[in-house]
Motif scaffolding. Structure first.
Motif, mmCIF file in Angstrom:
data_model
loop_
_atom_site.group_PDB
_atom_site.id
_atom_site.type_symbol
_atom_site.label_atom_id
_atom_site.label_comp_id
_atom_site.label_asym_id
_atom_site.label_seq_id
_atom_site.Cartn_x
_atom_site.Cartn_y
_atom_site.Cartn_z
ATOM 1 N N SER A 130 0.843 -1.190 0.000
ATOM 2 C CA SER A 130 0.000 0.000 0.000
ATOM 3 C C SER A 130 0.878 1.238 0.000
ATOM 4 O O SER A 130 2.087 1.162 -0.195
ATOM 5 N N GLY A 131 0.257 2.396 0.238
ATOM 6 C CA GLY A 131 1.026 3.638 0.275
ATOM 7 C C GLY A 131 1.892 3.721 1.527
ATOM 8 O O GLY A 131 2.897 4.425 1.553
ATOM 9 N N GLY A 132 1.498 3.007 2.570
ATOM 10 C CA GLY A 132 2.227 3.092 3.831
ATOM 11 C C GLY A 132 3.013 1.834 4.185
ATOM 12 O O GLY A 132 3.878 1.870 5.067
ATOM 13 N N GLY A 170 3.817 1.685 -2.738
ATOM 14 C CA GLY A 170 2.892 2.729 -3.197
ATOM 15 C C GLY A 170 3.528 4.106 -3.116
ATOM 16 O O GLY A 170 3.331 4.964 -3.991
ATOM 17 N N PHE A 172 5.749 4.563 -6.036
ATOM 18 C CA PHE A 172 4.917 4.911 -7.204
ATOM 19 C C PHE A 172 4.536 6.389 -7.139
ATOM 20 O O PHE A 172 4.638 7.116 -8.129
ATOM 21 N N ASP A 173 4.072 6.828 -5.955
ATOM 22 C CA ASP A 173 3.590 8.210 -5.816
ATOM 23 C C ASP A 173 4.716 9.218 -6.029
ATOM 24 O O ASP A 173 4.530 10.237 -6.697
ATOM 25 N N GLY A 215 0.130 6.615 -8.174
ATOM 26 C CA GLY A 215 0.225 5.208 -8.590
ATOM 27 C C GLY A 215 -0.620 4.865 -9.810
ATOM 28 O O GLY A 215 -0.088 4.435 -10.842
ATOM 29 N N PRO A 216 -1.943 5.097 -9.717
ATOM 30 C CA PRO A 216 -2.792 4.756 -10.865
ATOM 31 C C PRO A 216 -2.434 5.582 -12.108
ATOM 32 O O PRO A 216 -2.482 5.058 -13.227
ATOM 33 N N GLY A 246 -3.847 -4.276 -0.448
ATOM 34 C CA GLY A 246 -3.268 -2.928 -0.502
ATOM 35 C C GLY A 246 -3.460 -2.316 -1.880
ATOM 36 O O GLY A 246 -3.643 -3.030 -2.872
ATOM 37 N N GLY A 247 -3.408 -0.982 -1.929
ATOM 38 C CA GLY A 247 -3.711 -0.247 -3.161
ATOM 39 C C GLY A 247 -2.903 -0.680 -4.375
ATOM 40 O O GLY A 247 -3.434 -0.747 -5.493
ATOM 41 N N VAL A 248 -1.617 -1.004 -4.194
ATOM 42 C CA VAL A 248 -0.771 -1.394 -5.323
ATOM 43 C C VAL A 248 -1.233 -2.748 -5.907
ATOM 44 O O VAL A 248 -0.945 -3.061 -7.063
ATOM 45 N N ALA A 253 -3.913 -3.314 -6.961
ATOM 46 C CA ALA A 253 -4.801 -3.006 -8.097
ATOM 47 C C ALA A 253 -4.007 -2.917 -9.395
ATOM 48 O O ALA A 253 -4.586 -2.904 -10.475
ATOM 49 N N ASN A 254 -2.672 -2.862 -9.311
ATOM 50 C CA ASN A 254 -1.837 -2.677 -10.503
ATOM 51 C C ASN A 254 -1.967 -3.868 -11.462
ATOM 52 O O ASN A 254 -1.697 -5.009 -11.095
ATOM 53 N N THR A 259 -8.065 -1.526 -0.942
ATOM 54 C CA THR A 259 -7.677 -0.258 -0.325
ATOM 55 C C THR A 259 -8.381 -0.133 1.035
ATOM 56 O O THR A 259 -9.128 -1.037 1.444
ATOM 57 N N ASP A 260 -8.131 0.964 1.739
ATOM 58 C CA ASP A 260 -8.679 1.114 3.085
ATOM 59 C C ASP A 260 -10.207 1.087 3.074
ATOM 60 O O ASP A 260 -10.838 1.697 2.216
HETATM 61 O O1 KG4 Z 1 -4.018 0.717 0.378
HETATM 62 P P1 KG4 Z 1 -4.108 2.112 -0.109
HETATM 63 O O2 KG4 Z 1 -5.386 2.582 -0.743
HETATM 64 O O3 KG4 Z 1 -3.861 3.151 1.012
HETATM 65 C C1 KG4 Z 1 -2.916 3.027 2.001
HETATM 66 O O4 KG4 Z 1 -1.762 3.354 1.713
HETATM 67 O O5 KG4 Z 1 -3.307 2.596 3.102
HETATM 68 O O6 KG4 Z 1 -2.913 2.298 -1.148
HETATM 69 C C2 KG4 Z 1 -2.714 3.492 -1.835
HETATM 70 C C3 KG4 Z 1 -1.463 3.362 -2.642
HETATM 71 C C4 KG4 Z 1 -1.025 4.684 -3.244
HETATM 72 O O7 KG4 Z 1 0.362 4.825 -3.043
HETATM 73 C C5 KG4 Z 1 -1.384 4.528 -4.712
HETATM 74 O O8 KG4 Z 1 -0.583 5.312 -5.548
HETATM 75 C C6 KG4 Z 1 -1.163 3.056 -4.933
HETATM 76 O O9 KG4 Z 1 -1.659 2.452 -3.745
HETATM 77 N N1 KG4 Z 1 -1.883 2.541 -6.102
HETATM 78 C C7 KG4 Z 1 -1.295 2.024 -7.197
HETATM 79 C C8 KG4 Z 1 -2.327 1.679 -8.090
HETATM 80 N N2 KG4 Z 1 -3.523 1.986 -7.505
HETATM 81 C C9 KG4 Z 1 -3.230 2.510 -6.284
HETATM 82 N N3 KG4 Z 1 0.004 1.832 -7.480
HETATM 83 C C10 KG4 Z 1 0.294 1.272 -8.665
HETATM 84 N N4 KG4 Z 1 -0.630 0.925 -9.584
HETATM 85 C C11 KG4 Z 1 -1.942 1.102 -9.349
HETATM 86 N N5 KG4 Z 1 -2.848 0.743 -10.268
#
Ligand code: KG4
Ligand code: ZN
Length: 331
Positions: free
Chosen positions: A136-138, A163, A166-167, A180-181, A267-269, A271-272, A299-300
């Motif tokens: 995830s982002g964290g 994440g 990526f950001d 990321g997206p 976690g958000g990543v 979704a990649n 995601t959260d």
């Molecule tokens: O789990 P999350 O929604 O939030 C927390 O960090 O708790 O993860 C968000 C992270 C962000 O850094 C976002 O840029 C990344 O997940 N993210 C992606 C994609 N979708 C979300 N990174 C790469 N590819 C994606 N498709």
């Protein structure tokens, strides 16, 4: 047993109701992403204030959609950490106060336990034990999930989370937050071979990750250059490829090391699309079943907190009257 779950650890405000017999009854969520976009990242103080405004209406919505009255609940679960402490305090105070007013037990849940158990909300729920990749982002970690509360972290990031990498790279390429997206979309138009980025820590044994060197490699590659659209896409392509190959190689190593046959990705990543495609190939090659929670539970969200809280309450646990909010809390 019916449990209300509350999540406010970062920039999503969410409430959900989980029933031990009927499964998930409702989940409501408000994302603050637009609020923070202008600043290029989450502003903690703004996050807390917005949780204060949004949480109670979301709780009401979750209860109404679930057709559950407060008196029918068996407990209230909330994310007690880790996360932004001000944001956590909003959810914790509201959850603890509601539980007290309704005469129900409350239980503070570890946010990462929520993520690790999120796939249990799906029809194809994995059975313990399984391997989990949380990106995830964290957080970036590999864990052996042996049972409720029995988690062994076997790899984690020594610096940036996947994440976050990526950001930050997206920001360097002039893409909007959350990067990321946006970076993944840009990478779709990229061609391979234009840039050569490192696969961090693959040359060493072990399951830990490090992404800051990769970020630096991107800085060095683009420093002082004006990039046209195609070149930006080529950088995005190779960056994404480096992260994905690193994650997949560590998953392969972890599967081999533990002998586990199910890998859960959260976690958000998660979704990649590139990551999913390469994990699928790995799964087919190694006889590894790869499972994901549905995208909104990657995601959260509060559904995973309601579920984890349900499991904890069902196991006879609950908290005293203390309001718990712990910014740093090892799993
Ligand atoms: O789990 P999350 O929604 O939030 C927390 O960090 O708790 O993860 C968000 C992270 C962000 O850094 C976002 O840029 C990344 O997940 N993210 C992606 C994609 N979708 C979300 N990174 C790469 N590819 C994606 N498709
Ligand atoms: Zn999270």
């Amino acid at each position: 047993m019916k449990v209300l779950g509350i999540e406010t650890s970062c920039d999503e405000t969410a409430a959900a109701v989980y029933d031990g017999e009927r499964g998930l009854l409702s989940h409501a969520l408000y994302s603050q992403v637009k609020l923070h976009a202008v600043y290029g990242g989450v502003v903690p103080e703004l996050a807390s204030r917005d949780h204060v405004k949004k949480l109670l209406p979301l709780v009401q919505q979750a209860l109404t959609e679930a057709k559950v009255a407060p008196k029918e609940l068996d407990g209230v679960a909330y994310t007690a950490g880790p996360g932004l402490v001000g944001a956590l305090l909003v959810g914790a105070s509201v959850a603890r106060s509601l539980a007290f007013a309704w005469g129900k037990p409350a239980v503070g849940v570890h946010h990462l336990e929520g993520h690790l158990l999120a796939p249990m909300l799906e029809a194809t729920a994995p059975e313990f034990p399984f391997l989990a990749l949380l990106v995830s982002g964290g957080h970036t970690l590999l864990a052996e999930v042996r049972g409720l509360g029995d988690y062994r972290i076997i790899g984690s990031s020594l610096d940036d989370a996947a994440g976050e990498a990526f950001d930050k790279t997206a920001k360097m390429l002039g893409l909007p937050y959350p990067g990321g997206p946006a970076l993944a979309r840009l990478a779709d138009n990229g061609k391979p071979g234009g840039f050569e980025f490192p696969r961090p820590m693959l040359d060493r044994p072990g399951l830990d990750f490090s992404f800051s060197g990769l970020k630096t490699a991107v800085v060095v590659a683009i420093r002082g250059r004006t990039l046209d659209e195609q070149t930006r896409a080529d950088v995005a392509y190779e960056f994404q490829q480096a992260v994905v190959e690193t994650l997949v190689a560590k998953c392969a190593r972890a599967a081999k090391q533990t002998g586990l046959k199910t890998l859960v990705v959260a976690g958000g990543v998660g979704a990649n699309r590139r990551l999913r495609a390469e994990l699928q190939t790995l799964g087919e090659r190694r006889g590894l079943r790869v499972l994901y929670p549905r995208p909104e539970f990657c995601t959260d969200n509060a559904a995973m907190i309601a579920y984890a809280g349900y499991r904890r309450l069902a196991a006879g646990e609950h908290d005293d009257l203390k309001i718990r909010a712990t910014a740093r809390w090892p799993l």
